[in-house]
Design a protein around this motif. Structure first.
Motif: not given
Lengths: 407, 407
Positions: A91-110
């Motif tokens: 994570h180096s800014g906003y987009f780390g949070d969002s990418f993590a959110d995307c993984f969680q949506t697919y049931g992947v532990n970020a």
């Protein structure tokens, strides 16, 4: 060209200013998405993406799909990891949070490894994390558009290969492909995902990925089916190859069987955008007409010139350390008492469009200056010089007004 | 315009021929995706979609997202139904199979009600199915692009409301919005999904949906989170509204609180394509400058003229019964012994591009003639007459050659 006349100069970290010839390609007459002229252009654009990302490994597979860069995250989360897998998100800014959110949506532990604003996770911490747990993939935002922080993709990839060789190395290159050095093969990357509207120099609307043979093998070995339809490799891969291979330049014999076998079938999954892909073809042709080293160098030189000017104005960047600073954008803290919503309209009056802040904690306290593409490579435009002059003048005006108000 | 000069006339069932002004909008200079000029254009385009689909219910919500029409299926499957739900897919060609496949990807049980090629499921069968099991949603392909079969959306929707009122009514309008009559409110629809490159008259690259308030309530009442990231209403809805409501024309007070509350925040989830959305704005402005009834009527008249000409040539359509025949395309069986791969290049020599077959069982036995948009509404182009003449001449030539070969 009339469409280009008298418009404010767009210097946000994407979309960027576009070349006239690229915009003219956007207005190309309508043509069939499965007709030979368009398929040739599409195939050549895919081959040029291999050149842009410096990969000659025939198992690497480029994808160009209608969508925005965000869709690239779905491609990764739906195809290359499975429900219950662990991924490490740097994570180096906003987009780390969002990418993590995307993984969680697919049931992947970020699991996020977060750095303070303006910084990036350090190698020893990353190594510690990788040794603690088995991660199916690690993601790195090459340049975080919210902070202008540059990550060291090469060093992280070397570390991953040493410490956890089965972990897929996923690079979010939305704000880096086309202006930051990326060597897909040499750096041993598995995915570089990006979008059209930044340093690739094409209007928004294309989601672009380069995927390694190792990643495609991982996809083929899934235990569960991919969990998206539009973003499933299953739907794009074989037909996609059939469609483009006969027209691309040189890939060795790896796909020859599939070529011969499938080339006569109509190729269709979802309709691509001929106009956007023609614009991509035009822009990639322009980019590759100059050695990539020169392109990276002029972005770096221009960036350093901008950063010197910023420092000269007494301003600080979010990314303080030079090695953390992106070459295609600069995120600039405003002086005490000056807020982005008052400065940006003043800049616009001078014909310059900068972006406001995107990082939640400090939104109004900083602005973002994008310097990618033709604004950098075509010095006759004087975009960068004009922007620096405008910033200087606007700060003086805003500062002056404030002094008057205080009296 | 130079980009339009001397190109073959594209008469496939999408992409279609585009108006010059629409193509010129594709070449619009680069602008910020969150800047006021673009946001105004985006907001107006969304309002115009309400007009196009004839909905004044303020709870209806339009979406315009970078992607192709296929992505619209993911929006439906990821948001409006849940794993384990049952949906009924009315099948009138290729696209029923694909939509069903999309549902299965999301763990939703899709039951297809299939009609023979050229036909559509009949109301009594649909009623029987709806009475047998509780379906969360029913989908109907308004015009199946592979067969040119038109479905009776109004009648099916009336049946659904009578027999199974909680079943969401989902219309795949990819090949119908802009040329077939659709009355979103009056027909009590829940989703109409479409794409830009057909009767809406804009280059490919936009996925467009209109979603009812009832469907959004269903989404809000989900037991499980939506299972896509890019295609999740969760990510588009509140910010989307904040972005567009202040600029759209008239929606009553329903969203006023949200407007006031959120209008000052920057709105961002994924970068839209300013050029494509400008083109959409231009095209919708043109479409809505004429009463929609006239637009539907001219598509119908032109379609009937084409169908009479086809019959006059001794050819049959896939859709035999007049009430099954689409008004924006015609799928035509070739005469015995003539294959699409020999006829289509002959037509191309005459400057006309038709499409080959898409239905797996009969791919080479038929061709598809798209008649939507400016080719229909601008008679000065003479696109349709030229196409009919070319078809007549090509068939004669191909037939003639065959006779010679037989001698």
């Amino acid at each position: 060209m009339s469409t280009q006349a008298n418009h404010p100069t767009l210097l946000i970290p994407g979309p960027v200013e576009f070349d006239d010839e690229v915009l003219q390609s956007m207005a190309h007459y309508s043509e069939s998405h499965v007709g030979p002229s368009f398929v040739t252009v599409f195939g050549e654009a895919l081959s040029m993406l291999r050149e842009l990302l410096i990969t000659s490994d025939p198992t690497s597979q480029p994808f160009v799909v209608s969508g925005s860069g965000t869709l690239g995250w779905d491609f990764v989360a739906a195809n290359l990891v499975e429900r219950g897998d662990d991924v490490l998100v740097l994570h180096s800014g906003y987009f780390g949070d969002s990418f993590a959110d995307c993984f969680q949506t697919y049931g992947v532990n970020a699991t996020q490894l977060k750095a303070p604003i303006g910084s990036r996770p350090q190698l020893p911490e990353i190594e510690r994390m990788l040794r603690e747990k088995k991660y199916a993939a690690i993601t790195i935002t090459h340049v975080d558009t919210s902070t202008g922080v540059l990550s060291d993709v090469k060093a992280v990839s070397e570390l991953v290969r040493k410490v956890s060789p089965d972990t897929l190395m996923i690079v979010d290159g939305v704000c880096s492909v086309g202006c930051e050095e990326i060597r897909f093969d040499e750096w041993n990357l598995d995915v570089v995902l990006t979008a059209s509207q930044k340093a690739i120099g094409v209007p928004a609307g294309l989601c672009i990925l380069m995927v390694s043979g190792r990643a495609i093998d991982r996809f083929n070995g899934r235990k569960t089916p991919p969990s998206s339809y539009f973003a499933s490799f299953k739907n794009w891969l074989p037909k996609f190859r059939a469609q483009v291979q006969p027209y691309s330049k040189a890939h060795g014999s790896h796909y020859a069987v599939m070529q011969n076998y499938e080339a006569k079938k109509a190729s269709y999954f979802a309709t691509p955008s001929p106009q956007l892909i023609r614009a991509l073809h035009t822009s990639l042709g322009q980019i590759l007409s100059v050695p990539l080293e020169e392109r990276f160098a002029i972005h770096k030189e221009t960036s350093q010139k901008i950063k010197r000017a910023i420092t000269g104005l007494g301003l600080k960047q979010l990314a303080e350390r030079p090695e953390n600073q992106a070459n295609g954008m600069t995120a600039i803290y405003l002086p005490e008492g000056v807020k982005a919503p008052e400065l940006l309209p003043n800049l616009l009056k001078k014909g310059i469009v900068f972006a406001g802040g995107l990082h939640k904690e400090i939104t109004t306290k900083y602005i973002r200056f994008g310097h990618m593409g033709v604004s950098v490579t075509d010095p006759t435009r004087r975009d960068i010089d004009k922007a620096i002059e405008a910033l200087k003048a606007s700060l003086a005006e805003v500062g002056h007004q404030q002094q008057q108000e205080k009296q």
